[in-house]
Each structure stands twice: as C-alpha cells, then as structure tokens.
Motif scaffolding. Sequence first.
Motif, PDB file in Angstrom:
ATOM      1  N   VAL A   1       1.493  -2.779   0.710  1.00  0.00           N
ATOM      2  CA  VAL A   1       1.512  -2.257   2.072  1.00  0.00           C
ATOM      3  C   VAL A   1       1.764  -0.751   2.095  1.00  0.00           C
ATOM      4  O   VAL A   1       1.129  -0.025   2.836  1.00  0.00           O
ATOM      5  CB  VAL A   1       2.575  -2.989   2.923  1.00  0.00           C
ATOM      6  CG1 VAL A   1       2.631  -2.427   4.332  1.00  0.00           C
ATOM      7  CG2 VAL A   1       2.291  -4.479   2.946  1.00  0.00           C
ATOM      8  N   TRP A   2       2.717  -0.281   1.288  1.00  0.00           N
ATOM      9  CA  TRP A   2       3.100   1.127   1.273  1.00  0.00           C
ATOM     10  C   TRP A   2       2.734   1.693  -0.094  1.00  0.00           C
ATOM     11  O   TRP A   2       3.599   1.978  -0.920  1.00  0.00           O
ATOM     12  CB  TRP A   2       4.590   1.261   1.580  1.00  0.00           C
ATOM     13  CG  TRP A   2       4.941   0.626   2.894  1.00  0.00           C
ATOM     14  CD1 TRP A   2       4.688   1.133   4.134  1.00  0.00           C
ATOM     15  CD2 TRP A   2       5.598  -0.628   3.120  1.00  0.00           C
ATOM     16  NE1 TRP A   2       5.139   0.269   5.106  1.00  0.00           N
ATOM     17  CE2 TRP A   2       5.701  -0.825   4.512  1.00  0.00           C
ATOM     18  CE3 TRP A   2       6.098  -1.620   2.269  1.00  0.00           C
ATOM     19  CZ2 TRP A   2       6.284  -1.947   5.079  1.00  0.00           C
ATOM     20  CZ3 TRP A   2       6.681  -2.756   2.833  1.00  0.00           C
ATOM     21  CH2 TRP A   2       6.776  -2.902   4.221  1.00  0.00           C
ATOM     22  N   LYS A   3       1.440   1.836  -0.347  1.00  0.00           N
ATOM     23  CA  LYS A   3       0.946   2.147  -1.692  1.00  0.00           C
ATOM     24  C   LYS A   3       1.427   3.499  -2.224  1.00  0.00           C
ATOM     25  O   LYS A   3       1.608   3.661  -3.419  1.00  0.00           O
ATOM     26  CB  LYS A   3      -0.579   2.053  -1.753  1.00  0.00           C
ATOM     27  CG  LYS A   3      -1.326   3.012  -0.858  1.00  0.00           C
ATOM     28  CD  LYS A   3      -2.826   2.798  -0.969  1.00  0.00           C
ATOM     29  CE  LYS A   3      -3.628   3.679  -0.073  1.00  0.00           C
ATOM     30  NZ  LYS A   3      -3.565   3.372   1.339  1.00  0.00           N
ATOM     31  N   GLU A   4       1.653   4.469  -1.347  1.00  0.00           N
ATOM     32  CA  GLU A   4       2.105   5.778  -1.801  1.00  0.00           C
ATOM     33  C   GLU A   4       3.526   5.724  -2.367  1.00  0.00           C
ATOM     34  O   GLU A   4       3.899   6.531  -3.202  1.00  0.00           O
ATOM     35  CB  GLU A   4       2.053   6.808  -0.657  1.00  0.00           C
ATOM     36  CG  GLU A   4       0.667   7.092  -0.141  1.00  0.00           C
ATOM     37  CD  GLU A   4       0.190   6.102   0.936  1.00  0.00           C
ATOM     38  OE1 GLU A   4      -0.926   6.285   1.444  1.00  0.00           O
ATOM     39  OE2 GLU A   4       0.945   5.155   1.263  1.00  0.00           O
ATOM     40  N   VAL A   5       4.313   4.767  -1.908  1.00  0.00           N
ATOM     41  CA  VAL A   5       5.697   4.619  -2.357  1.00  0.00           C
ATOM     42  C   VAL A   5       5.745   3.933  -3.715  1.00  0.00           C
ATOM     43  O   VAL A   5       6.590   4.234  -4.543  1.00  0.00           O
ATOM     44  CB  VAL A   5       6.519   3.812  -1.320  1.00  0.00           C
ATOM     45  CG1 VAL A   5       7.908   3.511  -1.848  1.00  0.00           C
ATOM     46  CG2 VAL A   5       6.594   4.560  -0.012  1.00  0.00           C
ATOM     47  N   GLY A   6       4.836   3.007  -3.932  1.00  0.00           N
ATOM     48  CA  GLY A   6       4.847   2.245  -5.170  1.00  0.00           C
ATOM     49  C   GLY A   6       5.765   1.056  -5.045  1.00  0.00           C
ATOM     50  O   GLY A   6       5.433   0.080  -4.406  1.00  0.00           O
ATOM     51  N   ASP A   7       6.928   1.141  -5.630  1.00  0.00           N
ATOM     52  CA  ASP A   7       7.873   0.030  -5.569  1.00  0.00           C
ATOM     53  C   ASP A   7       9.290   0.559  -5.572  1.00  0.00           C
ATOM     54  O   ASP A   7       9.524   1.756  -5.609  1.00  0.00           O
ATOM     55  CB  ASP A   7       7.643  -0.944  -6.734  1.00  0.00           C
ATOM     56  CG  ASP A   7       7.801  -0.280  -8.093  1.00  0.00           C
ATOM     57  OD1 ASP A   7       8.384   0.816  -8.166  1.00  0.00           O
ATOM     58  OD2 ASP A   7       7.345  -0.849  -9.089  1.00  0.00           O
ATOM     59  N   ARG A   8      10.246  -0.333  -5.506  1.00  0.00           N
ATOM     60  CA  ARG A   8      11.678  -0.029  -5.610  1.00  0.00           C
ATOM     61  C   ARG A   8      12.128   1.121  -4.705  1.00  0.00           C
ATOM     62  O   ARG A   8      12.373   2.222  -5.169  1.00  0.00           O
ATOM     63  CB  ARG A   8      12.067   0.244  -7.045  1.00  0.00           C
ATOM     64  CG  ARG A   8      11.781  -0.924  -7.956  1.00  0.00           C
ATOM     65  CD  ARG A   8      12.491  -0.777  -9.289  1.00  0.00           C
ATOM     66  NE  ARG A   8      12.046  -1.787 -10.209  1.00  0.00           N
ATOM     67  CZ  ARG A   8      12.509  -3.034 -10.246  1.00  0.00           C
ATOM     68  NH1 ARG A   8      13.435  -3.407  -9.416  1.00  0.00           N
ATOM     69  NH2 ARG A   8      12.037  -3.897 -11.123  1.00  0.00           N
ATOM     70  N   VAL A   9      12.264   0.829  -3.429  1.00  0.00           N
ATOM     71  CA  VAL A   9      12.752   1.821  -2.478  1.00  0.00           C
ATOM     72  C   VAL A   9      14.268   1.731  -2.380  1.00  0.00           C
ATOM     73  O   VAL A   9      14.869   0.721  -2.740  1.00  0.00           O
ATOM     74  CB  VAL A   9      12.094   1.638  -1.096  1.00  0.00           C
ATOM     75  CG1 VAL A   9      10.587   1.771  -1.202  1.00  0.00           C
ATOM     76  CG2 VAL A   9      12.471   0.335  -0.459  1.00  0.00           C
ATOM     77  N   ASP A  10      14.898   2.800  -1.901  1.00  0.00           N
ATOM     78  CA  ASP A  10      16.356   2.804  -1.737  1.00  0.00           C
ATOM     79  C   ASP A  10      16.777   2.204  -0.400  1.00  0.00           C
ATOM     80  O   ASP A  10      17.675   1.394  -0.328  1.00  0.00           O
ATOM     81  CB  ASP A  10      16.908   4.221  -1.873  1.00  0.00           C
ATOM     82  CG  ASP A  10      16.738   4.756  -3.271  1.00  0.00           C
ATOM     83  OD1 ASP A  10      16.765   3.961  -4.227  1.00  0.00           O
ATOM     84  OD2 ASP A  10      16.548   5.979  -3.416  1.00  0.00           O
TER      85      ASP A  10
END
Length: 197
Positions: free
Chosen positions: A51-60
């Motif tokens: 969904v949020w491809k620019e972020v990638g993975d593992r958000v804070d």
Amino acid sequence: RDRPTRGCWFTRAHLRFLTSPPSVFHAHSGKFYMRLDTHRDGWHAFPIANVWKEVGDRVDTVFSYEEKLYIIKGEQVYIYKTAAHYTLIDGYPKTLKEELGVEGPVDAAFVCGDHPIVHIIQGQKMRDIDLSATPRTVMRETHLPFPKVDAALCGSDGVKVFVGSEYFHYNTPRLLACRRIRPQPHKVSLEMLGCDH
C-alpha cells in the motif's frame, strides 16, 4: 518470514497502530499491517509495501490528520493523501526536524479527532506539536508514567497507550500527561483482537 494469516499473530508481535479517515483502523507490526475495524472473514495481514510502497516496511509510527496519513520511519516523515488510493505528496519524505520540529526516534504519535495537536511520544516524554502552525515546534512537553510506549491511539472513547501485550485507557491526552499512576491494564489480545491467550 511468511505472511501471518491470523489476527492473533499480532498479539505476539510488536504492535503499532494507526487510524485513517473515515474511521478505518489498522494495526501494523514489522513488515505487515492488518485492518481491525472489520473482520467479516477473519483478520488478514498484508505487506506494508503493498500500500505504501515508498516506505517499504517497518515503520515507527503513523497518525492521520486532515485526510492525510503521516508515516514516521526513522528520521523521515512520509505524508500520503488518503483519498481512494494512498498517494505520496510531492516533496516527501522530509526529515522529522523539518516537518515536525523534533529529532527522532519517535515511539508513538497520535491525533485526537480534528484537533490539530499531534502528541509525539519519545521515551518517557510526550511532546505536543500544533499541526496548524508554521513552523511547527514543541508547544508542551510532559513526562509519562511508562518507561517505553509501543503505540498510542486516540478514538471517540479516549486514548489507548500500548505497552507490550497490554494497553492503558485514558479519557483525554491531558489525563495521560498529568496522571502519575497507571490505570488498570487491559489485554490487547482479548479485548481488541478477541484472542484468548
């Protein structure tokens, strides 16, 4: 690691929570997110990068305000328009310092309704920042009765602060900031996900 397929998997993982208008409620942990406001055929986890491809993975942490989704990852802030499909706003990501006036890391962040204050939790401190102000700076800083907070969420019933497998309920952010004694803990697994372990 394979994608988790049961919501109860999230009770054994490091939870982060986010809301997204209109009243969509997600939990995210590691590389996955799960929608919690509906579970017609069970809860299912999906890769954040879908969904949020620019972020990638593992958000804070994540919070929403004025139909925008703020995703904090490390020292970066990604802001997405929430209409139809999530679209990254031009010029983002920006640094935490540039966007919110604070340095990282950020453990949790939440906004209550349409109120323009984002409550940023870093260690045992909660910092209040006015999202309608330019430039954005810390308006108030308070000490919390928790050594470490995993996530926080504000809804119509108040603020939930998540610490490990438990959460603590406060009626308002002000009570969270002022109260020195923790309220009665609630089990995330049982009370939010319906799991009995």
